[in-house]
Design an enzyme around this catalytic site. Structure first.
Site, short mmCIF file in Angstrom:
data_model
loop_
_atom_site.label_atom_id
_atom_site.label_comp_id
_atom_site.label_asym_id
_atom_site.label_seq_id
_atom_site.Cartn_x
_atom_site.Cartn_y
_atom_site.Cartn_z
N LYS A 12 0.82 -1.21 0.00
CA LYS A 12 0.00 0.00 0.00
C LYS A 12 0.86 1.27 0.00
O LYS A 12 2.06 1.22 0.28
CB LYS A 12 -0.94 -0.03 1.21
CG LYS A 12 -1.97 -1.17 1.17
CD LYS A 12 -2.97 -1.01 2.31
CE LYS A 12 -3.97 -2.16 2.33
NZ LYS A 12 -5.01 -1.97 3.37
N TYR A 52 -12.27 -2.35 -4.06
CA TYR A 52 -12.75 -2.57 -2.70
C TYR A 52 -14.28 -2.59 -2.61
O TYR A 52 -14.84 -2.36 -1.54
CB TYR A 52 -12.21 -1.48 -1.77
CG TYR A 52 -10.85 -1.75 -1.16
CD1 TYR A 52 -10.54 -2.98 -0.57
CD2 TYR A 52 -9.88 -0.75 -1.10
CE1 TYR A 52 -9.31 -3.20 0.04
CE2 TYR A 52 -8.64 -0.97 -0.49
CZ TYR A 52 -8.37 -2.20 0.07
OH TYR A 52 -7.16 -2.42 0.68
N PHE A 60 -15.99 2.96 6.63
CA PHE A 60 -14.63 3.39 6.27
C PHE A 60 -14.36 3.34 4.76
O PHE A 60 -13.24 3.60 4.32
CB PHE A 60 -13.59 2.56 7.03
CG PHE A 60 -13.72 1.06 6.85
CD1 PHE A 60 -13.18 0.42 5.75
CD2 PHE A 60 -14.37 0.30 7.81
CE1 PHE A 60 -13.29 -0.95 5.59
CE2 PHE A 60 -14.49 -1.09 7.66
CZ PHE A 60 -13.94 -1.71 6.54
N ARG A 88 -1.59 -14.50 4.42
CA ARG A 88 -2.34 -13.86 5.52
C ARG A 88 -1.60 -14.00 6.86
O ARG A 88 -1.61 -13.08 7.67
CB ARG A 88 -3.77 -14.40 5.59
CG ARG A 88 -4.57 -13.93 4.38
CD ARG A 88 -6.00 -14.35 4.42
NE ARG A 88 -6.78 -13.64 5.42
CZ ARG A 88 -7.24 -12.39 5.29
NH1 ARG A 88 -6.95 -11.68 4.21
NH2 ARG A 88 -7.96 -11.85 6.23
N THR A 94 -5.38 -7.31 10.69
CA THR A 94 -5.65 -6.08 9.94
C THR A 94 -5.14 -4.84 10.67
O THR A 94 -4.55 -3.95 10.06
CB THR A 94 -7.19 -5.94 9.72
OG1 THR A 94 -7.65 -7.13 9.11
CG2 THR A 94 -7.52 -4.75 8.85
N ARG A 105 2.55 -6.46 9.12
CA ARG A 105 1.81 -5.32 9.68
C ARG A 105 2.36 -4.91 11.04
O ARG A 105 2.31 -3.73 11.40
CB ARG A 105 0.33 -5.65 9.73
CG ARG A 105 -0.29 -5.58 8.32
CD ARG A 105 -1.64 -6.23 8.30
NE ARG A 105 -2.38 -5.95 7.07
CZ ARG A 105 -3.44 -6.64 6.71
NH1 ARG A 105 -3.89 -7.64 7.45
NH2 ARG A 105 -4.07 -6.34 5.58
N ASN A 115 -1.96 0.08 6.87
CA ASN A 115 -1.47 -1.19 7.39
C ASN A 115 -0.55 -1.91 6.40
O ASN A 115 -0.37 -3.12 6.46
CB ASN A 115 -2.64 -2.07 7.87
CG ASN A 115 -3.60 -2.45 6.76
OD1 ASN A 115 -3.47 -1.98 5.63
ND2 ASN A 115 -4.57 -3.29 7.07
N GLU A 129 -9.27 -10.95 -7.63
CA GLU A 129 -8.34 -9.83 -7.43
C GLU A 129 -7.17 -9.91 -8.41
O GLU A 129 -6.70 -8.88 -8.91
CB GLU A 129 -7.85 -9.81 -5.98
CG GLU A 129 -8.99 -9.46 -5.01
CD GLU A 129 -8.56 -9.35 -3.55
OE1 GLU A 129 -9.41 -9.01 -2.72
OE2 GLU A 129 -7.36 -9.59 -3.25
#
Ligand code: CMP
Length: 136
Positions: A12, A52, A60, A88, A94, A105, A115, A129
């Site tokens: 990100k 998303y 959010f 994961r 998260t 994270r 994150n 995705e």
């Protein structure tokens, strides 16, 4: 029996901005997740909203779409044994403050929004995705 899967990972904007691309990639590759494809892109807010869209009813959502489109990101196809779950586990919870020690994270996340990484949550979503970013 082996179960080779593919999953989608996103580094990100907060992590790209802090030059963490190579650190994060090396966590994947040293944990048996091979990077099959990788590209750096900058989404529009509309593209982020489409990506998303499963979260569109969440409070959010708008903030999330603004954030994902706020700067360059790196999208990757990871491949390996149980890749969805393996990725994961490497990412951690998260919210970085709930993430286990040595997860991406925990190491690099700043907040639940910033994150550092996204990863597909199921094999089905991984396919969707991957197709979103790597259509042929
Ligand atoms: P990600 O795995 O990319 O999927 C959706 C993102 O929404 C999530 O990571 C978080 O960065 C962000 N987010 C913001 N607020 C929340 C929240 N309250 N619960 C879950 N995800 C949130």
């Amino acid at each position: 029996m082996s179960n080779i899967e593919q999953t989608l990972s996103i580094i990100k904007p907060d992590a790209v901005e802090r030059n963490l691309i190579e650190n994060i990639k090396s966590i994947f590759t040293s944990n048996n997740l091979n990077i099959k494809e990788t590209k750096k892109i900058h989404l529009t807010k509309e593209e982020a909203a489409e990506f998303y869209s499963v979260h569109q009813s969440k409070p959010f959502y708008d903030n999330l779409c603004s954030y994902l489109s706020s700067g360059p990101i790196v999208v990757m196809i990871l491949e390996g044994e149980n890749a969805v779950l393996s990725n994961r586990k490497l990412m951690g919870a998260t919210d970085p403050k709930n993430a286990e020690k040595n997860t991406i994270r925990k190491l690099y996340g700043i907040s639940i929004d910033k994150n550092s990484v996204h990863g597909s949550d199921s094999v089905d979503n991984a396919k969707k995705e991957i197709n979103f970013f790597f259509k042929n």
